[in-house]
Design a protein around this motif. Sequence first.
Motif, PDB file in Angstrom:
ATOM      1  N   GLU A  22       0.821  -1.212   0.000  1.00 22.65           N
ATOM      2  CA  GLU A  22       0.000   0.000   0.000  1.00 22.65           C
ATOM      3  C   GLU A  22       0.856   1.263   0.000  1.00 22.65           C
ATOM      4  O   GLU A  22       0.350   2.363  -0.203  1.00 22.65           O
ATOM      5  N   THR A  23       2.175   1.122   0.188  1.00 23.83           N
ATOM      6  CA  THR A  23       3.071   2.276   0.150  1.00 23.83           C
ATOM      7  C   THR A  23       3.513   2.627  -1.278  1.00 23.83           C
ATOM      8  O   THR A  23       4.056   3.711  -1.494  1.00 23.83           O
ATOM      9  N   LEU A  24       3.279   1.751  -2.221  1.00 25.07           N
ATOM     10  CA  LEU A  24       3.731   2.003  -3.606  1.00 25.07           C
ATOM     11  C   LEU A  24       3.251   3.344  -4.160  1.00 25.07           C
ATOM     12  O   LEU A  24       4.043   4.049  -4.802  1.00 25.07           O
ATOM     13  N   PRO A  25       2.002   3.748  -3.931  1.00 22.49           N
ATOM     14  CA  PRO A  25       1.575   5.051  -4.455  1.00 22.49           C
ATOM     15  C   PRO A  25       2.400   6.234  -3.921  1.00 22.49           C
ATOM     16  O   PRO A  25       2.548   7.239  -4.612  1.00 22.49           O
ATOM     17  N   VAL A  26       2.962   6.099  -2.719  1.00 23.85           N
ATOM     18  CA  VAL A  26       3.800   7.181  -2.187  1.00 23.85           C
ATOM     19  C   VAL A  26       5.071   7.307  -3.023  1.00 23.85           C
ATOM     20  O   VAL A  26       5.469   8.418  -3.412  1.00 23.85           O
ATOM     21  N   PHE A  27       5.701   6.180  -3.329  1.00 29.61           N
ATOM     22  CA  PHE A  27       6.906   6.206  -4.159  1.00 29.61           C
ATOM     23  C   PHE A  27       6.598   6.780  -5.541  1.00 29.61           C
ATOM     24  O   PHE A  27       7.377   7.563  -6.089  1.00 29.61           O
ATOM     25  N   ILE A  28       5.455   6.407  -6.078  1.00 31.66           N
ATOM     26  CA  ILE A  28       5.051   6.906  -7.395  1.00 31.66           C
ATOM     27  C   ILE A  28       4.755   8.404  -7.336  1.00 31.66           C
ATOM     28  O   ILE A  28       5.195   9.164  -8.209  1.00 31.66           O
ATOM     29  N   ILE A  35      10.685   1.527  -7.410  1.00 31.70           N
ATOM     30  CA  ILE A  35       9.936   0.355  -7.876  1.00 31.70           C
ATOM     31  C   ILE A  35      10.681  -0.247  -9.064  1.00 31.70           C
ATOM     32  O   ILE A  35      10.892   0.395 -10.084  1.00 31.70           O
ATOM     33  N   GLY A  36      11.128  -1.489  -8.886  1.00 31.17           N
ATOM     34  CA  GLY A  36      11.874  -2.173  -9.935  1.00 31.17           C
ATOM     35  C   GLY A  36      13.354  -1.858  -9.969  1.00 31.17           C
ATOM     36  O   GLY A  36      14.083  -2.392 -10.793  1.00 31.17           O
ATOM     37  N   CYS A  37      13.826  -1.012  -9.073  1.00 32.06           N
ATOM     38  CA  CYS A  37      15.238  -0.636  -9.045  1.00 32.06           C
ATOM     39  C   CYS A  37      16.077  -1.739  -8.407  1.00 32.06           C
ATOM     40  O   CYS A  37      15.694  -2.295  -7.372  1.00 32.06           O
ATOM     41  N   SER A  38      17.214  -2.041  -8.987  1.00 31.56           N
ATOM     42  CA  SER A  38      18.077  -3.099  -8.455  1.00 31.56           C
ATOM     43  C   SER A  38      18.772  -2.693  -7.156  1.00 31.56           C
ATOM     44  O   SER A  38      19.298  -3.539  -6.441  1.00 31.56           O
ATOM     45  N   ILE A  39      18.742  -1.410  -6.814  1.00 33.67           N
ATOM     46  CA  ILE A  39      19.350  -0.925  -5.576  1.00 33.67           C
ATOM     47  C   ILE A  39      18.347  -0.933  -4.422  1.00 33.67           C
ATOM     48  O   ILE A  39      18.723  -0.850  -3.257  1.00 33.67           O
ATOM     49  N   ALA A  40      17.067  -1.074  -4.694  1.00 28.95           N
ATOM     50  CA  ALA A  40      16.020  -1.007  -3.665  1.00 28.95           C
ATOM     51  C   ALA A  40      16.254  -1.949  -2.478  1.00 28.95           C
ATOM     52  O   ALA A  40      15.976  -1.565  -1.347  1.00 28.95           O
TER      53      ALA A  40
END
Length: 77
Positions: A22-28, A35-40
Amino acid sequence: MRAEPILDKDISVMDIMDHWPETLPVFIKYKMLCIGCSIAPFHTVKEACDEHQLDESVILAELNKAVADTSVLNTTK
């Protein structure tokens, strides 16, 4: 009574996204490329905010709000 924050600046971005989708919209919303970053898996919230020149207190507040809002919804069902 106010709930304590669940997330802090030292949790990896990947752990947050995996455990609390549910936190994904904050990153967006803040155009964070996590999202999808190899460093995440390795970046903490603090490091990601530094990288994107964002105020970590604002981001953490929104991430915690997203988690808390979902928790409230889940307990009222």
